[in-house]
Design an enzyme around this catalytic site. Structure first.
Site: not given
Length: 384
Positions: A33, A124, A221
């Site tokens: 995004g 991640c 995040c």
């Protein structure tokens, strides 16, 4: 009469390295995004590739909508979907919340409670994006997966190699050291050659993307405002048990409200003012609930033990017992000269030619070519 032989014409490769038209080359783009991955998707779509955008929902959507300044938040899912609509390619949102919690968040909490300073963004990439998401890309019959990371994939004599980004200020090699040779075969990084982030934003303007001026994500995040301790206390209730602050001789200098509030190298916020010389956190003794402090020189480290080494050199890791390389022990530090010694298939130690301060278990140690841009992998710093 002899007939002159003519060499067969070379097969032209497209920009992603495949010997077929762009329209027949399917690429899954991992879309966070943000402006970087949005530009990658738009660029490849404009070039005529068969693009599929995929965005991961990594944690509670309600909390995500309320939080800005981090990747994979709710607003980011909306932004990724809008880019796909504008550029005319399909886009999917995958719920990876449980996978992310099991593979990244839980280890982050346990590592922190063990006195380490973990880097969840590396895990991640390693355990979610370049594993589960990459497998999904293969299930979608994609020829490759592209991301917006600032790093370069170059073809060498033995196959694809990992190289630092052209823009040293944007280079993300520290967070991608655990990329395996097999993953590197499949991955593409279309932004790694760009000279600056301004060049990326200029491309976003060119493609008419509304995210062109969107700020970069800053925080991990799932760690709002960088408050690690608050997250640990929520994940592991009762983790912040009080204890003693002691000097290197064991003398009690004060009390703390929980080891999780401290990191190696920390100077501010120790709560032991009035001393003649500044003191730094030099060790976290989790078993005894002690924070050990000492002078700045006590932070200097020369020997760094490593585990879980991912080797990206052309020859096997154990083939050469000792190598002269450059290493980075923190994401914000430049590579420094060192000697790498193998002690097993995936273990070793690094001897820093110039001692570094604040080397902490849980951080990564990334290997670089001392005379070039190539990355030879890296390992996780462990307690000696």
């Amino acid at each position: 009469m002899s007939v002159a032989s003519h060499p067969a014409p070379q097969t032209k490769l497209n920009s992603l390295g495949f010997a077929k038209p762009e329209s027949e080359t399917r690429v899954v783009v991992a879309m966070s995004g943000g402006v970087d991955s949005s530009v990658v998707a738009a660029m490849l779509a404009e070039e005529g590739y068969d693009v599929i955008g995929v965005t991961l929902q990594l944690y509670d959507h309600g909390a995500a909508l309320a939080k800005s300044g981090a990747c994979c938040a709710g607003i980011d899912i909306h932004d990724a979907r809008r880019v796909a609509e504008e550029m005319g390619f399909p886009h999917y949102v995958l719920d990876y919340e449980n996978i992310f919690k099991d593979a990244v968040i839980d280890e982050f909490a346990d590592s922190y409670l063990g006195g380490a300073t973990p880097v969840p963004c590396i895990r991640c990439n390693e355990r979610v994006k370049f594993k589960d998401l990459l497998a999904t890309a293969r299930d979608l019959d994609a020829d490759c997966m592209a991301t917006g990371h600032y790093i370069q994939r170059m073809m060498g004599a033995e196959g694809p190699e990992l190289h630092s980004a052209a823009d040293a200020n944007r280079d993300q090699s520290y967070f991608l050291f655990s990329t395996t040779p097999e993953q590197l075969e499949y991955l593409r990084f279309p932004l790694g050659h760009l000279p600056s982030k301004d060049a990326t934003r200029a491309l976003a303007e060119k493609y008419g993307l509304k995210v062109a001026n969107k700020p970069d994500s800053q925080d991990i995040c799932f760690v709002p405002n960088g408050d690690y301790a608050a997250v640990i206390e929520k994940l592991r209730p009762g983790a912040a048990e009080p204890g003693e602050i002691v000097d290197m001789n064991g003398n009690v200098l004060g009390e703390h409200t929980g080891v999780i509030h401290y990191t190696i190298g920390q100077r501010r916020g120790l709560g032991i003012g009035g001393l003649a010389d500044p003191l730094y956190v030099v060790k976290l003794d989790v078993d005894n609930k002690r924070v050990v402090v000492g002078p700045k020189e006590a932070l200097a480290t020369r020997i760094v033990p490593l585990a879980e080494i991912n080797w990206l050199g052309d020859e096997p890791f154990e083939a050469t017992p000792e190598r002269r390389i450059a290493v980075r022990v923190r994401s914000t530090r430049a590579p420094r000269e060192a000697i790498l010694r193998s002690t097993g298939p995936t273990t070793g130690e690094v001897e820093l030619l110039t001692p570094e301060e604040g080397v902490s278990p849980g951080q990564a140690c990334v290997f670089y070519d001392p005379e070039g841009s190539r990355i030879f992998g890296g390992g996780w710093i462990v307690k000696g």
